[in-house]
Design a protein around this motif. Sequence first.
Motif, PDB file in Angstrom:
ATOM      1  N   ARG A   1      41.196  32.793  30.997  1.00 15.96           N
ATOM      2  CA  ARG A   1      41.417  33.122  32.415  1.00 15.96           C
ATOM      3  C   ARG A   1      42.905  33.116  32.740  1.00 15.96           C
ATOM      4  O   ARG A   1      43.416  33.983  33.458  1.00 15.96           O
ATOM      5  CB  ARG A   1      40.663  32.113  33.287  1.00 15.96           C
TER       6      ARG A   1
ATOM      7  N   ASP B   1      32.654  33.714  35.634  1.00 14.90           N
ATOM      8  CA  ASP B   1      33.335  34.831  34.983  1.00 14.90           C
ATOM      9  C   ASP B   1      33.152  34.887  33.473  1.00 14.90           C
ATOM     10  O   ASP B   1      33.541  35.861  32.826  1.00 14.90           O
ATOM     11  CB  ASP B   1      34.830  34.819  35.321  1.00 14.90           C
TER      12      ASP B   1
ATOM     13  N   GLY C   1      36.367  37.883  40.366  1.00 16.67           N
ATOM     14  CA  GLY C   1      35.092  37.196  40.578  1.00 16.67           C
ATOM     15  C   GLY C   1      33.919  38.121  40.790  1.00 16.67           C
ATOM     16  O   GLY C   1      32.838  37.679  41.223  1.00 16.67           O
ATOM     17  N   ASP C   2      34.087  39.415  40.447  1.00 13.65           N
ATOM     18  CA  ASP C   2      33.018  40.389  40.672  1.00 13.65           C
ATOM     19  C   ASP C   2      32.268  40.769  39.405  1.00 13.65           C
ATOM     20  O   ASP C   2      31.372  41.622  39.458  1.00 13.65           O
ATOM     21  CB  ASP C   2      33.605  41.669  41.303  1.00 13.65           C
TER      22      ASP C   2
ATOM     23  N   ARG D   1      37.985  43.273  37.725  1.00 11.57           N
ATOM     24  CA  ARG D   1      36.723  42.819  38.340  1.00 11.57           C
ATOM     25  C   ARG D   1      36.408  41.381  37.956  1.00 11.57           C
ATOM     26  O   ARG D   1      36.004  40.568  38.789  1.00 11.57           O
ATOM     27  CB  ARG D   1      35.577  43.735  37.927  1.00 11.57           C
ATOM     28  N   VAL D   2      36.604  41.043  36.672  1.00 10.43           N
ATOM     29  CA  VAL D   2      36.343  39.671  36.209  1.00 10.43           C
ATOM     30  C   VAL D   2      37.294  38.697  36.891  1.00 10.43           C
ATOM     31  O   VAL D   2      36.878  37.634  37.379  1.00 10.43           O
ATOM     32  CB  VAL D   2      36.471  39.589  34.674  1.00 10.43           C
TER      33      VAL D   2
ATOM     34  N   ASP E   1      31.049  39.223  35.173  1.00 16.03           N
ATOM     35  CA  ASP E   1      30.951  38.160  34.179  1.00 16.03           C
ATOM     36  C   ASP E   1      31.243  38.784  32.826  1.00 16.03           C
ATOM     37  O   ASP E   1      30.509  39.672  32.381  1.00 16.03           O
ATOM     38  CB  ASP E   1      29.549  37.552  34.225  1.00 16.03           C
ATOM     39  N   TRP E   2      32.332  38.349  32.166  1.00 20.19           N
ATOM     40  CA  TRP E   2      32.741  38.981  30.915  1.00 20.19           C
ATOM     41  C   TRP E   2      31.642  38.924  29.854  1.00 20.19           C
ATOM     42  O   TRP E   2      31.377  39.910  29.163  1.00 20.19           O
ATOM     43  CB  TRP E   2      34.019  38.314  30.391  1.00 20.19           C
TER      44      TRP E   2
END
Length: 308
Positions: free
Chosen positions: A202, A195, A271-272, A267-268, A274-275
């Motif tokens: 997080r 992520d 888990g969908d 989304r981040v 990557d920031w």
Amino acid sequence: MKLHVTNGDAVLHLFKKAGILGTHVAWRDALYEGPVPAALSLAELSRVRAQYAASRGYGNAIKLFHEFSARDAAIARAPAYEEVVLWFEHDLFDQLHILQILVILDALDLEPGKISLVQSDAYLGSLTVDELSALYPRRKTVTNGIISAAKRGWDAFTATDPEALLAHTHIDFHGLPFMRAALRRLCEEYPGPADGLSRSQRQALAAVAQGPALKADELFVRAQGREEAAFFGDANFYAVLDDLRSRPAPLIEGADGLTATTALGRRVLGGDADWLAEGGSADRWIGGVHLTPDLHLRFDGDAGIFRS
């Protein structure tokens, strides 16, 4: 007379209530964030740290440097005291202080047995006067072995390669039982492999995703509740929230009770996405390592390795 060094003002007030006499110094620097490069003098490092803290909104750079300078002058007078007593906790904030202060004191060439250490697995500022007083006679003398371990830990923390830091999460720190866990927690401040978030980022994002909070300090409590040994200050946490609001890839929006996750934030967190790949800030310092878009380092906590 004795010199007592601890982590903040709350403990200084307790010292006075408990009748623990001497000169009292608070070591307030949050070393776990921002630049801590190797091979600088204490004055040079204090200037770097003051400038960084000001850039994060923690105060005026000149005032912060004067505060650091007063602290540094107090520790430089350590040879004049009959004993130097260090009072610190088990969390990352305090454990990094122990490393820095022992390196500083070692350079002052104090007489053997002059430094002692109180380490607590409870937060000193939350203790009663009686509980704090009970720790004093249980302080341990700092030996050459402890100082050598601290110097190795400081060198690893300020190195330009995080592999040295990671290696020290597997090395026993003689007389410093909380150090390995603290340094492991520092590794988790590197971006995650999936992520692009540090653990603190997080946890802050997850705290916002839990739902409306009346105030930002409620988000702070939520996030810190996820720590095995909480170490963040509230100002540091609010700076992390500001990072997560930053464009061009904000993960949260609004403030206080109106703070909410954005579509990208959801989304981040799920888990969908990557920031960092979406444009999140990659310019950060952790100890002696300067993370930039050209230096791609991530910590895989499951595998226990850094990936580039």
